[in-house]
Enzyme design. Structure first.
Site, mmCIF file in Angstrom:
data_model
loop_
_atom_site.group_PDB
_atom_site.id
_atom_site.type_symbol
_atom_site.label_atom_id
_atom_site.label_comp_id
_atom_site.label_asym_id
_atom_site.label_seq_id
_atom_site.Cartn_x
_atom_site.Cartn_y
_atom_site.Cartn_z
ATOM 1 N N TYR A 151 0.835 -1.306 0.096
ATOM 2 C CA TYR A 151 0.012 -0.074 -0.107
ATOM 3 C C TYR A 151 0.887 1.281 0.165
ATOM 4 O O TYR A 151 1.941 1.481 0.874
ATOM 5 C CB TYR A 151 -0.785 -0.034 1.283
ATOM 6 N N GLU A 196 -3.703 7.604 -3.916
ATOM 7 C CA GLU A 196 -3.235 6.501 -3.441
ATOM 8 C C GLU A 196 -3.331 5.165 -4.273
ATOM 9 O O GLU A 196 -3.819 5.216 -5.252
ATOM 10 C CB GLU A 196 -4.606 6.130 -2.601
#
Lengths: 337, 283
Positions: free
Chosen positions: A86, A154
Site C-alpha cells: 500500500y 493512493e
C-alpha cells in the site's frame, strides 16, 4: 473532486508508474477479450465487496452485469501478483504537511490495520526514505500529488510482479479549491445537481427529510440541521448560499430546494457580508412569481435587518429573530401534517 | 495580540477590501496603508494605496496585514507579507490546500502568525477589529471565543451579548483543512491572557483539531471551557460547505469530538443557546 480509476491510471502512466494494460468500454460489443478483469468505473469504495469488480473468463457477457450498474467499465489484463503493498500521499491537517503512508501488506482491509502503516512527513523528494523501485514509484506519486494539487493519491494495492511494481488500482482526489489550475479535468466532470449548485456559488447536499433549509455560512447551516434534529424534525437538505449572496442567487437556491417538494422551508440568515434586504427581496420576488403552497419560516438578523423586515412584513411574511424559535415552528408544521 | 496593531489591507481596492476597510476604521482599527499591485497612489477611505508591501513599509510601520486577495493570488500576497515580517489574517475563501501548506510552514519558519485562510478574522471588542464580522453584535467582557466557522460564531456571539456576557476576544480560525493558528495556539494564548476568564470553543465536523485540543486540555488547562460542535447529523462523505467539513469513515465525526472534549471535563452544548447556560453554571 474524485477522479475515476481509469483517469487516475492515465495520470500514473503519464508519470511512468506501471499500470495493467486496459481500455474503457460503455457498450458490451466494445469488449475485445474473453479473459479480463472488469472494473465498474464508479467513485464509491469497496467495489470488490459490492461485486463491482469481476475477474472473468467470459468478459463479453459478464460486462453486461456491470454496465447495468454504471456507464463505464475498465477492461484490464489479469496480472500475476506476488505480493501486495500500500502506498499513498495525503494531507496531515494537524501537522499541516504532506504525509506518505506505506504498508508492506496492502489490500482492501488496510484501514483496519493502521498499526502496519508507516507515516512519514514529506516536504520534498529527498524525504522519501524508501529504497529501490519503491522509492522510484513513491517519488513519481509525490510529483503527481503536487502537480495535480491532490488531497489524496493512493495506490492500493501496489503489486509486486515479475515485471516489477504495478499500480493495480488508483485513487486520486483533487482539491476543489485548486480546480482553477486544472480546468482540463473539470470539463470531464459529471454534472450532478450538487455540482450545478456549487457552480452557482452555493454549497448543497441533498438529505432525506422534509424540512428544506437555506442559510448563509457552512457552520450556521450545519448547526441549523442539528437543531432541527434535536427538536425531532428531519432536514431535506443542506444549502449554504455562501457569503454576500445576491437576490438572484437566493432565488436560485429557493428554486433548487423547493423542486424536491419539502413540507416547509426554513430560511436562516445571519447577515454579515450577506445583506438581509437582498435576501428578503428574493423571497418576496420568488413568492410573487411562483405559487408556493408550503409555509416559509424566515429567521433574519444582522446587516440591513430593518429594511428586510419591513419588506417582508409588507408582503405578509413573518421573520423571527431566534433560530431556535424558527426551528421549533418548522418542526411543528411537519408534525401537524 | 492585536491591540494597537498597525494594519495594512492587501487587496484594498476590491469590493470587499473597500467595504471592510471602512468598517474596520469605523471600529477603531489603525489601518495605516493598503496594497494592490498596479493601484499605487490611489486613496481608499483616506488610506494610501501602494503597489507592494515593501513600498508601503518604506512609508509606514506595520504589524499585521489582512488579505482580501482572490484565491488565485492569495499565496503570492501572503508570502510577500510574511517575507516582510508581517503577521497575516487571510479572509480569502477557496485557497488551494497545497498553497496553504506553503504559507503556514513559511510563517512558522519566520516565527509569524497566520489566521485563516477562509475565516472571519479576529476582534477585540471595543478596541480593534481585524476581520469582516459585524462589529455591533460584540460587547466587551471576559469570555474568549474561538471558532472554525463564521456566521455560526456571530450566532453564538449574539446570544452571549443578548444575555449580558461580553467577550475579551473572538477568533475565527477558518474552515479549511490546513489553517494557521489552531485551537491549541489560541487556548494557549487565552490561558495567559488576563482579560479572559472563560473560553467558548466552537468546532465542527472534519479533521481532528478538536481531538488534539482535548489532548492539550487534558494536560491541565487552567480556565473553564465550554464547547459546541456543529454537524452532529451531517452525512458521511459529503462536504458540508467548508472544505474542511467532511466526515471520512470513522474520522472527523461530531460524536468523536464531543466525546474527546467531554472526557477531559469540557461541557459541550447540544444547541447554541445552551452555551449561555453552561457558561453561567458553576464548575
Amino acid at each position: 473532486m474524485k477522479l475515476k480509476e481509469y483517469q487516475g491510471k492515465e495520470i500514473f502512466r503519464k508519470y511512468g508508474i506501471n499500470v495493467p494494460e486496459g481500455y474503457v468500454v460503455s457498450k458490451p460489443e466494445e469488449v475485445k477479450d474473453d479473459k479480463a478483469v472488469l472494473k465498474a468505473q464508479v467513485l464509491e469504495g469497496s467495489r470488490k465487496k459490492k461485486g463491482l469488480i469481476i475477474v472473468s473468463d467470459n468478459a463479453k457477457q459478464d460486462v453486461e452485469k456491470l454496465l447495468g450498474k454504471c456507464s463505464e467499465v475498465l477492461v484490464e489484463e489479469m496480472i500475476q501478483i506476488e505480493k501486495e503493498s500500500y502506498l499513498s500521499f495525503t494531507i496531515d491537517r494537524f501537522e499541516k504537511c504532506v504525509k506518505m503512508l506505506y504498508a508492506e501488506e496492502g489490500g482492501i482491509d488496510i484501514e483496519e490495520n493502521p498499526d502496519k502503516v508507516k507515516k512519514l512527513k514529506v516536504e520534498n523528494v529527498e524525504d522519501i526514505t524508501l529504497q529501490g523501485s519503491l522509492k522510484n514509484v513513491a517519488t513519481k506519486l509525490f510529483k503527481i500529488m503536487k502537480d495535480y494539487d491532490a488531497e489524496l493519491v493512493e495506490i492500493n494495492p501496489l503489486a509486486f510482479t515479475k515485471e516489477g511494481l504495478v499500480a493495480v488500482d488508483s485513487k486520486i482526489i483533487i482539491d476543489d479549491n485548486s480546480l482553477f489550475r486544472h480546468l482540463d479535468l473539470v470539463e470531464n466532470k459529471v454534472c450532478l445537481a450538487e455540482d450545478r449548485a456549487s457552480m452557482c456559488g452555493f454549497n448543497y447536499v441533498e438529505l432525506d427529510g422534509n424540512i428544506a433549509v437555506i442559510g448563509n455560512g457552512a457552520g450556521l447551516v450545519m448547526s441549523t440541521l442539528d437543531v432541527i434534529n434535536y427538536y425531532g424534525g428531519k432536514p431535506a437538505d443542506f444549502l449554504d448560499i455562501g457569503g454576500g449572496a445576491s437576490s438572484e442567487r437566493m432565488e436560485e437556491a429557493m428554486r433548487l430546494v423547493l423542486s424536491r417538494n419539502p413540507k416547509v422551508l426554513l430560511i436562516n440568515i445571519f447577515g454579515g457580508i450577506t445583506r438581509c434586504d437582498e435576501i428578503a427581496k428574493a423571497i418576496v420576488n420568488y413568492k410573487k412569481n411562483n405559487s408556493i403552497n408550503i409555509p416559509i419560516i424566515v429567521r433574519m438578523i444582522g446587516t440591513n435587518q430593518k429594511q428586510a423586515q419591513k419588506l417582508l412584513n409588507e408582503n405578509c411574511i413573518v421573520a423571527l429573530e431566534s433560530m431556535e424559535d424558527c426551528v421549533k415552528a418548522a418542526v411543528e408544521v411537519v408534525k401537524n401534517d | 495580540m492585536i491591540n494597537g496593531a498597525k494594519v495594512i489591507v492587501q487587496g484594498i481596492t476590491g469590493k470587499q477590501g473597500r467595504f471592510h476597510t471602512k468598517a474596520m476604521i469605523e471600529y477603531g482599527t489603525n489601518v495605516v496603508a493598503g496594497v494592490t499591485p498596479g493601484k499605487g497612489g490611489e486613496v481608499v477611505h483616506g488610506v494610501n494605496v501602494y503597489n507592494s508591501v515593501k513600498d508601503a513599509l518604506e512609508e509606514v510601520e506595520v504589524d499585521w496585514s489582512i488579505l482580501f486577495v482572490p484565491a488565485k493570488f492569495a499565496k503570492e500576497a501572503a508570502m510577500e507579507a510574511l517575507q516582510n515580517g508581517l503577521n497575516i489574517v487571510v479572509i480569502t475563501e477557496g485557497v488551494p490546500v497545497h498553497d496553504e501548506i506553503e504559507i503556514v510552514n513559511f510563517a512558522k519558519q519566520k516565527g509569524l502568525k497566520v489566521v485563516g485562510p477562509n475565516c472571519p478574522g479576529l476582534i477585540v471588542p471595543g478596541h480593534t477589529k481585524l476581520g469582516i464580522m459585524p462589529g455591533d453584535i460584540f460587547r466587551k467582557g471576559n469570555v474568549a471565543v474561538v471558532s472554525r466557522s463564521g456566521t455560526l460564531t456571530y450566532e453564538v456571539i449574539n446570544q452571549l451579548t443578548m444575555n449580558g456576557i461580553g467577550q475579551s476576544m473572538a477568533v475565527g480560525i477558518g474552515g479549511d483543512p490546513v489553517i494557521g493558528m489552531d485551537f491549541i495556539d489560541l487556548l494557549n494564548y487565552f490561558e495567559n491572557d488576563d482579560d479572559t476568564d472563560k473560553i467558548v470553543l466552537i468546532g465542527e465536523i472534519g479533521g481532528d483539531l478538536e481531538e488534539h485540543a482535548a489532548e492539550f486540555i487534558a494536560e491541565g488547562y487552567k480556565k473553564k471551557i465550554v464547547a459546541y460542535i456543529a454537524g452532529v447529523f451531517a452525512p458521511e462523505g459529503k462536504r458540508m460547505g467548508h472544505a474542511g467539513a467532511i466526515i471520512s469513515g470513522k474520522h472527523g465525526t461530531a460524536k468523536s469530538k464531543i466525546e474527546a472534549l467531554e472526557k477531559v471535563g469540557v461541557k459541550v452544548a447540544k444547541v447554541p443557546s445552551e452555551i449561555v447556560k453552561l457558561l453561567q453554571t458553576e464548575g
